[in-house]
Scaffold this motif. Structure first.
Motif, PDB file in Angstrom:
ATOM      1  N   SER A   1      51.026  37.926  76.639  1.00  0.00           N
ATOM      2  CA  SER A   1      51.417  38.026  75.231  1.00  0.00           C
ATOM      3  C   SER A   1      50.882  36.889  74.378  1.00  0.00           C
ATOM      4  O   SER A   1      50.756  37.036  73.162  1.00  0.00           O
ATOM      5  CB  SER A   1      52.946  38.089  75.113  1.00  0.00           C
ATOM      6  OG  SER A   1      53.524  36.875  75.560  1.00  0.00           O
TER       7      SER A   1
ATOM      8  N   ILE B   1      54.002  43.918  73.847  1.00  0.00           N
ATOM      9  CA  ILE B   1      54.083  42.502  74.206  1.00  0.00           C
ATOM     10  C   ILE B   1      53.766  41.582  73.030  1.00  0.00           C
ATOM     11  O   ILE B   1      53.633  40.367  73.213  1.00  0.00           O
ATOM     12  CB  ILE B   1      53.143  42.177  75.385  1.00  0.00           C
ATOM     13  CG1 ILE B   1      51.681  42.472  75.025  1.00  0.00           C
ATOM     14  CG2 ILE B   1      53.557  42.939  76.630  1.00  0.00           C
ATOM     15  CD1 ILE B   1      50.689  42.030  76.102  1.00  0.00           C
ATOM     16  N   SER B   2      53.642  42.124  71.823  1.00  0.00           N
ATOM     17  CA  SER B   2      53.409  41.284  70.646  1.00  0.00           C
ATOM     18  C   SER B   2      54.170  41.857  69.456  1.00  0.00           C
ATOM     19  O   SER B   2      54.549  43.032  69.447  1.00  0.00           O
ATOM     20  CB  SER B   2      51.913  41.196  70.318  1.00  0.00           C
ATOM     21  OG  SER B   2      51.412  42.436  69.843  1.00  0.00           O
TER      22      SER B   2
ATOM     23  N   ILE C   1      58.863  43.354  70.946  1.00  0.00           N
ATOM     24  CA  ILE C   1      58.489  42.998  72.315  1.00  0.00           C
ATOM     25  C   ILE C   1      59.507  43.569  73.294  1.00  0.00           C
ATOM     26  O   ILE C   1      60.720  43.449  73.106  1.00  0.00           O
ATOM     27  CB  ILE C   1      58.391  41.472  72.461  1.00  0.00           C
ATOM     28  CG1 ILE C   1      57.223  40.932  71.626  1.00  0.00           C
ATOM     29  CG2 ILE C   1      58.229  41.074  73.922  1.00  0.00           C
ATOM     30  CD1 ILE C   1      57.089  39.429  71.653  1.00  0.00           C
TER      31      ILE C   1
END
Length: 381
Positions: A165, A274-275, A279
């Motif tokens: 990430s 993941i960003s 998330i």
């Protein structure tokens, strides 16, 4: 930050609104003011940005065309009041004094790079030297050293959501990005799954019978266009990917969102964000029809494919806005437009979070690279 200066509006409009809440009717009178002789109808508009970053992309445009697309070249700029931010509270508050000094020194150097003040004043293209502590110093296998800096012990940590990430390898051009992605994908454990696109010419008013003969499916499949996934998409479970289109903005599925593949099906891909602000959320990515925006292509075609690319590595332009803690900047070719080097270096907040691998024309590591700064962009700041 840029705040438009506008006088107090004078005309008041009233609207009555009835709301039904728990079987009770509530009457609300809403009033607002409008002026047709002032900007934005009398509303205060706040613009935020950094003119050191990459300016708008103008296809086939030169320096003047690029600068002219900036807000500071607009007639609106004369109506704006400039408010400058001077203290980075998020990075400095609560830290020891030596860390604050280190952060401030790195920020000062980044500002000098962005404003063209490193190695003497430059306006346009200039060669600058990068400090030794920011360089990959391996000469035997520098690319492997760059990969190891960004992705240490990747085979032991790839199951960790946070591992991908906040780290990435970045480069100016797509061809280098694809090479790095293919290299790391080959090292990644697990079974590969291939997805092939369905490419076709788009119908036109005058028909496209002649184009159908010239541009066969094999020709269309071989096209590699910026902003589009390739005809052949190879994935593995656990691999980081990036979205290329807005799919569901409310749930964080936007152009530039990074995800990690969790399952690979025939018609859909399951992934974990993941960003951004979502998330940990699981989502499904379908195939969609994608149309290139590149005007250099002399015909209209569409590609039906998953709107994603593998993103162990990404272009500098795509990294803009991505907060990272570990960055490897691979400059096999130098940057080619205003602000690219500044954007690449400023993806991290600490000096020890970035390493550069710079190659000269003969492919040997060097400490010199190109910086491009159009200084007229700062004239009215």
């Amino acid at each position: 930050m840029y705040l438009s200066e506008i006088e107090q509006p004078a005309i008041t409009l009233l609207n009555d609104l009835d709301l039904n809440v728990d079987n009770y009717t509530i009457s609300i009178r809403i009033s607002w003011t409008v002026r047709s002789d002032v900007l934005f109808g009398g509303k205060v508009i706040v613009f935020g940005g950094d003119f050191r970053q990459i300016l708008l992309v103008v296809p086939n445009g030169g320096r003047q065309e690029i600068v002219n697309t900036s807000l500071c070249s607009s007639y609106l700029w004369r109506k704006c009041k400039l408010l400058s931010l001077t203290r980075n509270i998020r990075l400095t508050v609560g830290r020891p004094s030596f860390e604050v000094e280190e952060i401030n020194n790195f920020a000062k150097w980044l500002m000098d790079v962005g404003e063209g003040n490193v190695g003497g004043s430059n306006d346009g293209e200039a060669i600058i030297e990068i400090p030794p502590d920011l360089l990959i110093d391996s000469t035997s296998n520098p690319i492997s050293s760059l990969v190891d800096f960004v992705y240490p012990s990747i085979l032991e940590n790839y199951n960790d959501r946070n591992y991908f990430s906040n780290r990435a390898i970045i480069a100016p051009k797509n061809e280098v990005v694809h090479e790095i992605n293919d290299r790391l994908l080959a090292l990644f454990p697990g079974e590969e799954k291939e997805y092939f696109s369905s490419d076709s010419l788009r119908p036109t008013e005058d028909g496209n019978a002649d184009q159908q003969k010239i541009y066969s499916p094999d020709v269309l499949n071989g096209l590699k266009v910026s902003g589009l996934p390739n005809h052949r998409l190879v994935l593995k479970v656990g691999v980081p990917i990036m979205l290329l289109r807005n799919i569901d903005q409310r749930n964080g599925m936007c152009n530039g969102t990074r995800l990690k593949v969790t399952k690979l099906y025939s018609r859909v891909i399951e992934a974990e964000i993941i960003s951004g602000g979502n998330i940990g959320s699981r989502t499904f990515i379908p195939r969609i029809n994608l149309v290139p925006s590149d005007r250099k292509i002399p015909f209209a075609f569409q590609r039906r494919q998953f709107p994603i690319v593998v993103c162990f590595a990404m272009t500098i332009n795509k990294s803009q806005g991505q907060p990272l803690s570990k960055v490897g900047l691979y400059l096999r070719q130098p940057v080619f437009t205003d602000g690219q080097l500044y954007v690449a270096l400023s993806r991290v907040t600490r000096r020890d979070g970035i390493k550069l691998l710079i190659l000269d024309n003969e492919g040997r590591p060097t400490n010199k690279t190109m910086n491009v700064v159009y200084k007229e962009i700062f004239n009215d700041l």
